[in-house]
Design an enzyme around this catalytic site. Structure first.
Site, PDB file in Angstrom:
ATOM      1  N   ASN A  70       0.890  -1.168   0.000  1.00 32.41           N
ATOM      2  CA  ASN A  70       0.000   0.000   0.000  1.00 32.41           C
ATOM      3  C   ASN A  70       0.924   1.213   0.000  1.00 32.41           C
ATOM      4  OD1 ASN A  70      -1.739   2.077   0.467  1.00 32.41           O
ATOM      5  ND2 ASN A  70      -2.413   1.385   2.497  1.00 32.41           N
ATOM      6  N   TRP A  71       1.022   1.829  -1.158  1.00 34.63           N
ATOM      7  CA  TRP A  71       1.969   2.958  -1.299  1.00 34.63           C
ATOM      8  C   TRP A  71       1.474   4.214  -0.596  1.00 34.63           C
ATOM      9  CZ3 TRP A  71       4.243   3.022  -6.993  1.00 34.63           C
ATOM     10  CH2 TRP A  71       4.891   1.801  -7.237  1.00 34.63           C
ATOM     11  N   GLU A 117      -6.837   4.760   7.743  1.00 34.83           N
ATOM     12  CA  GLU A 117      -6.553   6.178   7.459  1.00 34.83           C
ATOM     13  C   GLU A 117      -7.741   6.825   6.760  1.00 34.83           C
ATOM     14  OE1 GLU A 117      -2.867   5.420   5.453  1.00 34.83           O
ATOM     15  OE2 GLU A 117      -1.996   4.802   7.370  1.00 34.83           O
ATOM     16  N   SER A 170       3.441  -2.393  10.218  1.00 32.52           N
ATOM     17  CA  SER A 170       4.893  -2.510  10.439  1.00 32.52           C
ATOM     18  C   SER A 170       5.456  -3.870  10.031  1.00 32.52           C
ATOM     19  CB  SER A 170       5.256  -2.178  11.894  1.00 32.52           C
ATOM     20  OG  SER A 170       4.842  -0.855  12.204  1.00 32.52           O
ATOM     21  N   GLY A 198       2.893  -1.246   4.236  1.00 32.52           N
ATOM     22  CA  GLY A 198       2.993   0.176   3.947  1.00 32.52           C
ATOM     23  C   GLY A 198       4.437   0.576   3.660  1.00 32.52           C
ATOM     24  N   GLY A 199       5.102   1.125   4.658  1.00 35.81           N
ATOM     25  CA  GLY A 199       6.454   1.674   4.492  1.00 35.81           C
ATOM     26  C   GLY A 199       7.428   0.761   3.750  1.00 35.81           C
TER      27      GLY A 199
HETATM   28  P1  13P Z   1       3.055   0.168   7.644  1.00 38.00           P
HETATM   29  O1  13P Z   1       3.543  -1.105   7.037  1.00 38.00           O
HETATM   30  O2  13P Z   1       3.834   1.383   7.169  1.00 38.00           O
HETATM   31  O3  13P Z   1       2.935   0.088   9.137  1.00 38.00           O
HETATM   32  O4  13P Z   1       1.567   0.418   7.089  1.00 38.00           O
HETATM   33  C1  13P Z   1       0.662  -0.614   7.152  1.00 38.00           C
HETATM   34  C2  13P Z   1      -0.525  -0.225   6.381  1.00 38.00           C
HETATM   35  O5  13P Z   1      -1.259   0.673   6.766  1.00 38.00           O
HETATM   36  C3  13P Z   1      -0.774  -0.924   5.130  1.00 38.00           C
HETATM   37  O6  13P Z   1      -2.048  -0.644   4.658  1.00 38.00           O
END
Ligand code: 13P
Length: 248
Positions: free
Chosen positions: A9-10, A96, A212, A233-234
């Site tokens: 998920n960018w 979000e 994470s 995400g990251g």
């Molecule tokens: P992170 O991997 O940056 O914690 O984000 C997770 C996320 O919200 C994927 O949708």
């Protein structure tokens, strides 16, 4: 045996030209015969990313859609626009979007049905806050999110959906849920799907963990019986994503 699905998920990162460059970096690293790989990218990156990953094992996903077919909804993107552009998956109800864009369980349900009606695979997000976890109401809260998200969805449609369990306190914080916490909730989600649709559907639906996830914790999380993948995400913006896909 469910096939694993690892999706990036960018979020709101990567201009179109940066997106193409990232695809070039990641393409050789995410080759896999036994894992489905998805890049969920910002709307403006969809067309260049679809082009950049042509001929690879990478599928493209959107990060949102609107639940109406078309019309006077300035700024929104329809399911038909996504499918016409080559999109296969769409993230729905990310925390979000629930927090900053007022999405509710009801709009999530409308979006899930719209995605399914147009042949898109929804990646349906759920997850509790830290307060809810501390109050001991995590499972009740998530069961409620799931039950509303799937209202009016048939067993056959549900079997093809993806659910992402993302504890809000673990997103972008570096605080990963323990393997036991992640498995406990993913198992409860599968039990909820079993109650709604029966064993066969529950065994088919794929449930991801997100929050994470990175190259060093992925293997342990993905070894759990009810964790069928990750929503990342990251770490999806870095070569690390290739290590998560090839976690074995
Ligand atoms: P992170 O991997 O940056 O914690 O984000 C997770 C996320 O919200 C994927 O949708």
């Amino acid at each position: 045996m469910r096939r694993k699905i690892i999706a990036g998920n960018w979020k709101m990162n990567m201009t179109p030209s940066e997106a193409v460059a990232l695809c070039e970096t990641l393409k050789p690293l995410v080759v896999s015969d036994d894992v489905d790989v998805v890049f969920c990218v910002p709307a403006i990156d969809i067309i260049p990313v679809v082009e950049a990953v042509k001929g690879t094992n990478i599928a493209v996903g959107a990060e949102n859609l609107y639940f109406k077919d078309k019309g006077a909804f300035t700024g929104e993107i329809s399911a038909a626009m996504l499918t016409d552009a080559g999109v296969k998956y769409v993230i729905i109800g990310h925390s979000e979007r629930r927090e900053y864009f007022a999405e509710t369980d009801e709009t999530v349900n409308a979006k899930v049905k719209q995605a399914l009606a147009n042949g898109l695979t929804p990646i349906i997000c759920c997850g509790e806050t830290l307060t809810q976890r501390e109050q001991g109401i995590t499972i009740d809260f998530i069961r409620q999110q799931i039950k509303i998200a799937f209202l009016g969805v048939s067993a056959e449609e549900a079997a093809g959906c993806v659910i992402a369990y993302e504890p809000i306190w673990a997103i972008g914080t570096g605080k990963v849920a323990t393997t036991e916490q992640a498995e406990e909730v993913c198992c409860a989600i599968r039990a909820c799907i079993c109650e709604l649709y029966g064993q066969e559907t529950a065994e088919k639906i794929r449930i991801q963990y997100g929050g994470s996830m990175n190259a060093s914790n992925a293997a342990e999380l993905l070894a759990q019986p009810d964790i069928d993948g990750g929503l990342v995400g990251g770490a999806s913006l870095k070569p690390d994503f290739g290590k998560i896909v090839n976690y074995k």
